[in-house]
Design a protein around this motif. Structure first.
Motif, mmCIF file in Angstrom:
data_model
loop_
_atom_site.group_PDB
_atom_site.id
_atom_site.type_symbol
_atom_site.label_atom_id
_atom_site.label_comp_id
_atom_site.label_asym_id
_atom_site.label_seq_id
_atom_site.Cartn_x
_atom_site.Cartn_y
_atom_site.Cartn_z
ATOM 1 N N ASP A 115 9.144 9.819 -5.359
ATOM 2 C CA ASP A 115 8.858 10.402 -4.041
ATOM 3 C C ASP A 115 10.142 10.730 -3.294
ATOM 4 O O ASP A 115 10.253 11.771 -2.665
ATOM 5 C CB ASP A 115 7.957 9.472 -3.220
ATOM 6 N N LEU A 155 10.729 8.280 7.153
ATOM 7 C CA LEU A 155 9.616 9.172 6.824
ATOM 8 C C LEU A 155 8.457 8.389 6.208
ATOM 9 O O LEU A 155 8.675 7.455 5.429
ATOM 10 C CB LEU A 155 10.079 10.253 5.848
ATOM 11 N N TYR A 201 2.278 10.945 2.369
ATOM 12 C CA TYR A 201 2.340 11.539 1.031
ATOM 13 C C TYR A 201 2.973 10.544 0.039
ATOM 14 O O TYR A 201 3.801 10.886 -0.794
ATOM 15 C CB TYR A 201 3.112 12.863 1.063
ATOM 16 N N LEU A 225 4.836 7.801 0.931
ATOM 17 C CA LEU A 225 5.872 6.992 1.580
ATOM 18 C C LEU A 225 5.241 6.058 2.612
ATOM 19 O O LEU A 225 4.344 6.471 3.352
ATOM 20 C CB LEU A 225 6.880 7.896 2.285
ATOM 21 N N VAL A 239 3.975 14.661 5.335
ATOM 22 C CA VAL A 239 5.129 13.781 5.557
ATOM 23 C C VAL A 239 5.484 13.848 7.036
ATOM 24 O O VAL A 239 5.639 14.942 7.596
ATOM 25 C CB VAL A 239 6.335 14.207 4.703
#
Ligand code: PRP
Length: 200
Positions: free
Chosen positions: A105, A158, A161, A163, A175
């Motif tokens: 990611d 962040l 998605y 994270l 994000v």
């Protein structure tokens, strides 16, 4: 049912909306499909953060492939100089002779990716390339090569998605940047929170 608390209140703003992510994933998939035609592709996601990206990427890939996941943990994100990474041995599929596409990611300090490239190399794959959705270039401590990159992103916390912040927000379809006050001054909280402040 919610308890009435706005669970998105800690978000500052959306950085990469769903439509932008979808388009970039499609472009990455086209590039990968062109490069891997006729090869023995094994898409290897790094848990946990890559699970959303992997799911979207492989569904956009118009070629035969297999999917696997590995787990890596890094220590010393606080000191930012240690960068010691350990991998969970049991999850590794047989890589001998395979064309491996490692999917992450985010690359931050680069320690995780550098270590995983070493681990991959010693397992005898035919080829290794890295596909990473996000790159926080300014936080790099060790050089790493990313063959397929989604976006360069600023050095902000962040989420979404895939994270997380302390395990939360992974399932957001976009994000977003977290408000600074959401994670600053959380020293009394768990080490997981502190780790995540270093690199989500
Ligand atoms: C994140 C990310 C990478 C690593 C990058 O994982 O998924 O694996 O950090 O950081 P680095 O470039 O500084 O090594 P994290 O440890 O937050 O675990 P998670 O995927 O389970 O959220």
């Amino acid at each position: 049912m919610t308890d009435g608390v706005d669970w998105l209140a800690d978000l500052d703003r959306v950085l990469l909306p769903e439509s932008v992510l979808r388009q970039r994933v499609r472009e990455l998939a086209q590039a990968i499909a062109a490069d891997y035609a006729g090869k023995d592709l094994l898409v290897l996601g790094v848990l946990t953060g890559s699970f959303v990206f992997v799911a979207d990427l492989v569904r956009a890939l118009d070629l035969p492939l297999e999917v696997g996941f590995i787990s890596a943990s890094s220590y010393g994100k606080q000191s930012a100089s240690n960068g010691q990474v350990t991998v969970l041995e049991g999850l590794w599929p047989e890589l001998s002779g395979r064309d491996v596409l490692l999917v992450e990611d985010i690359v931050d300090s680069g320690h995780t990716l550098a270590h995983l490239r070493q681990e991959l190399a010693r397992r005898g794959p035919r080829s290794v390339a890295v596909c990473c959705l996000l790159d926080k270039t300014e936080r790099r401590e060790v050089p790493v090569t990313v063959e397929y990159l989604g976006f360069s992103v600023p050095n902000e916390f962040l989420v979404g998605y895939g994270l997380d912040y302390a395990g939360r927000f992974r399932h957001l379809p976009y994000v977003a940047a977290l408000k600074a006050e959401a994670y600053q001054g959380k020293d009394e909280q768990s080490s997981e929170v502190l780790d995540d402040v270093g690199a989500e």
